[in-house]
Design an enzyme around this catalytic site. Structure first.
Site, mmCIF file in Angstrom:
data_model
loop_
_atom_site.group_PDB
_atom_site.id
_atom_site.type_symbol
_atom_site.label_atom_id
_atom_site.label_comp_id
_atom_site.label_asym_id
_atom_site.label_seq_id
_atom_site.Cartn_x
_atom_site.Cartn_y
_atom_site.Cartn_z
ATOM 1 N N SER A 242 -1.329 6.351 1.471
ATOM 2 C CA SER A 242 -1.190 7.540 2.329
ATOM 3 C C SER A 242 -0.669 8.662 1.433
ATOM 4 O O SER A 242 0.534 8.924 1.366
ATOM 5 C CB SER A 242 -0.216 7.279 3.481
ATOM 6 O OG SER A 242 -0.673 6.238 4.297
ATOM 7 N N LYS B 215 -4.425 11.379 8.011
ATOM 8 C CA LYS B 215 -3.407 10.319 8.067
ATOM 9 C C LYS B 215 -2.004 10.911 8.231
ATOM 10 O O LYS B 215 -1.163 10.383 8.966
ATOM 11 C CB LYS B 215 -3.493 9.468 6.800
ATOM 12 C CG LYS B 215 -2.358 8.495 6.590
ATOM 13 C CD LYS B 215 -2.353 7.361 7.606
ATOM 14 C CE LYS B 215 -1.118 6.481 7.414
ATOM 15 N NZ LYS B 215 -1.023 5.440 8.425
ATOM 16 N N LYS C 103 7.909 10.480 4.134
ATOM 17 C CA LYS C 103 6.958 11.076 3.181
ATOM 18 C C LYS C 103 5.719 11.593 3.922
ATOM 19 O O LYS C 103 5.254 12.698 3.677
ATOM 20 C CB LYS C 103 6.610 9.999 2.137
ATOM 21 C CG LYS C 103 5.467 10.265 1.202
ATOM 22 C CD LYS C 103 4.150 9.630 1.647
ATOM 23 C CE LYS C 103 4.177 8.140 1.828
ATOM 24 N NZ LYS C 103 2.934 7.573 2.345
HETATM 25 P P1 NDP Z 1 5.513 -0.970 -0.264
HETATM 26 O O1 NDP Z 1 6.677 -0.147 -0.592
HETATM 27 O O2 NDP Z 1 5.687 -2.228 0.506
HETATM 28 O O3 NDP Z 1 4.718 -1.372 -1.613
HETATM 29 C C1 NDP Z 1 4.499 -0.426 -2.613
HETATM 30 C C2 NDP Z 1 3.578 -0.983 -3.684
HETATM 31 O O4 NDP Z 1 3.432 0.010 -4.706
HETATM 32 C C3 NDP Z 1 4.099 -2.238 -4.370
HETATM 33 O O5 NDP Z 1 3.014 -3.020 -4.765
HETATM 34 C C4 NDP Z 1 4.824 -1.659 -5.587
HETATM 35 O O6 NDP Z 1 4.909 -2.564 -6.673
HETATM 36 C C5 NDP Z 1 3.878 -0.543 -5.948
HETATM 37 N N1 NDP Z 1 4.526 0.507 -6.744
HETATM 38 C C6 NDP Z 1 5.622 1.229 -6.415
HETATM 39 N N2 NDP Z 1 5.908 2.115 -7.383
HETATM 40 C C7 NDP Z 1 4.974 1.943 -8.353
HETATM 41 C C8 NDP Z 1 4.728 2.563 -9.618
HETATM 42 N N3 NDP Z 1 5.498 3.550 -10.068
HETATM 43 N N4 NDP Z 1 3.684 2.122 -10.339
HETATM 44 C C9 NDP Z 1 2.893 1.128 -9.895
HETATM 45 N N5 NDP Z 1 3.072 0.492 -8.707
HETATM 46 C C10 NDP Z 1 4.094 0.906 -7.955
HETATM 47 O O7 NDP Z 1 4.486 0.006 0.475
HETATM 48 P P2 NDP Z 1 3.354 -0.341 1.579
HETATM 49 O O8 NDP Z 1 2.478 -1.426 1.066
HETATM 50 O O9 NDP Z 1 3.984 -0.480 2.906
HETATM 51 O O10 NDP Z 1 2.567 1.056 1.614
HETATM 52 C C11 NDP Z 1 1.604 1.421 0.628
HETATM 53 C C12 NDP Z 1 0.927 2.690 1.123
HETATM 54 O O11 NDP Z 1 0.272 2.412 2.365
HETATM 55 C C13 NDP Z 1 1.917 3.836 1.397
HETATM 56 O O12 NDP Z 1 1.341 5.058 1.065
HETATM 57 C C14 NDP Z 1 2.162 3.737 2.905
HETATM 58 O O13 NDP Z 1 2.554 4.980 3.450
HETATM 59 C C15 NDP Z 1 0.789 3.272 3.383
HETATM 60 N N6 NDP Z 1 0.765 2.548 4.658
HETATM 61 C C16 NDP Z 1 1.648 1.514 4.936
HETATM 62 C C17 NDP Z 1 1.608 0.852 6.161
HETATM 63 C C18 NDP Z 1 2.523 -0.287 6.518
HETATM 64 O O14 NDP Z 1 2.483 -0.731 7.679
HETATM 65 N N7 NDP Z 1 3.333 -0.815 5.601
HETATM 66 C C19 NDP Z 1 0.630 1.262 7.194
HETATM 67 C C20 NDP Z 1 -0.305 2.279 6.770
HETATM 68 C C21 NDP Z 1 -0.213 2.907 5.568
HETATM 69 P P3 NDP Z 1 6.125 -3.622 -6.822
HETATM 70 O O15 NDP Z 1 5.659 -4.871 -6.116
HETATM 71 O O16 NDP Z 1 6.268 -3.789 -8.283
HETATM 72 O O17 NDP Z 1 7.345 -3.000 -6.158
#
Ligand code: NDP
Length: 295
Positions: free
Chosen positions: A95, A170, A239
């Protein structure tokens, strides 16, 4: 179709599982152990670097917290651009924000690589069930190319307009969710203090004109029960509200409601920290009101 999936967080993980069940898939995650465990579970290949993940991919999918993290993976010797084929497509399911997406698309276009923004809605349950809504920004042709890959987890996949239009859509969706969570909790807290049981208040609301996804699903399943599962970080919802507030500024629309939501979630984020679930905002309202919404 060969797919690389990068970013195995709360929602990326169940999306990647469905992709790996349907396509030859390579997985990468910043914390490698998470990707290794999922690779073992799904039979997907584990990649050590973003570059290694994408070398054979027709479609590369990213699902990271914000556009900044996506941009940070593009360049460098282990980056996406160093590995991606010139005829490949990047579908960013983060997102993210429209301006960053337009910048990313322009950067990739210089290398001959296509880009669509493809954020999702429907939560972690929807990701597991393959019922997500996917909002796609890009050319019509790139939307058509991305669609078969997105269908692994998406039930409704809509072309919203040019690059950035998916992220704009979104952000407004989630800003409305953010407003509604606070508004429902404030109203129900007051009703409970006025002597109306929370469950009765919701039952009546849900056959009346004030009902919403928050009142029909989120509050009954997660708040009345006291379950408060961790599925979506409040920091990410804040965010999203900020991206929507910026969209309103960019388009010259006055947005006091959405600006206020952004500010209130900012305060909640500072109070509750980076890992709190988004519905913890309701606990802050409960605490201020001196009442619990249970039943
Ligand atoms: P999380 O915080 O659970 O996961 C974030 C992911 O990004 C992890 O795999 C993390 O890796 C990785 N990450 C974080 N920082 C970095 C970096 N600097 N470089 C590389 N990888 C990185 O987030 P979500 O999965 O919940 O959300 C992901 C996206 O989807 C967001 O934009 C969110 O707004 C959107 N979203 C989420 C929903 C939900 O229900 N959770 C629903 C709809 C959209 P690591 O494992 O190493 O921490």
């Amino acid at each position: 179709m060969r797919i690389a999936f990068l970013g195995l967080g709360a929602i990326g993980r169940p999306m990647a599982v469905r992709v790996a069940e349907r396509h030859p898939t390579v997985l990468w995650n910043r914390t490698t152990e998470r990707a290794a465990e999922l690779a073992r579970q799904t039979g997907a290949r584990l990649a050590e670097t973003p570059r290694d993940a994408v070398t054979d991919a027709d479609v590369v999918m990213t699902c990271l917290p914000t556009s900044a993290e996506v941009e940070s993976l593009l360049d460098g010797p282990d980056g996406l651009i160093a590995g991606m084929r010139k005829d490949a497509l990047l579908a960013d399911c983060t997102s993210g924000d429209p301006a960053s997406s337009r910048r990313i698309a322009a950067r990739l276009a210089r290398e001959g690589i296509a880009f669509v923004d493809a954020p999702v809605s429907g939560g972690t349950n929807g990701a597991e069930a393959g019922t997500l809504t996917v909002m796609v920004g890009g050319t019509e042709a790139d939307y058509e190319r991305a669609r078969p890959a997105l269908a692994a987890f998406g039930r409704t996949i809509v072309h919203m307009g040019p690059v950035g239009a998916g992220h704009a859509m979104k952000s407004v969706n989630n800003a409305l969710l953010a407003v509604n969570i606070l508004a429902v909790a404030e109203g129900i807290a007051a009703l409970v203090k006025a002597g109306v049981p929370a469950r009765t208040a919701l039952e009546v609301l849900n056959v009346s004109s004030g009902r919403s996804f928050v009142s029909e699903t989120l509050v009954p399943e997660r708040v009345l029960t006291g379950a408060f599962p961790n599925t979506f970080r409040l920091a990410l919802l804040q965010k999203d509200a900020g991206i929507a507030a910026q969209l309103l500024r960019d388009t010259g629309v006055e947005g006091p409601m959405l600006e206020l939501a952004y500010r209130l979630y900012g305060e909640a984020r500072r109070t509750l920290g980076e890992n709190a679930d988004y519905l913890e905002a309701i606990r802050l309202i409960e605490r201020q009101a001196g009442v619990e919404i249970r039943g």
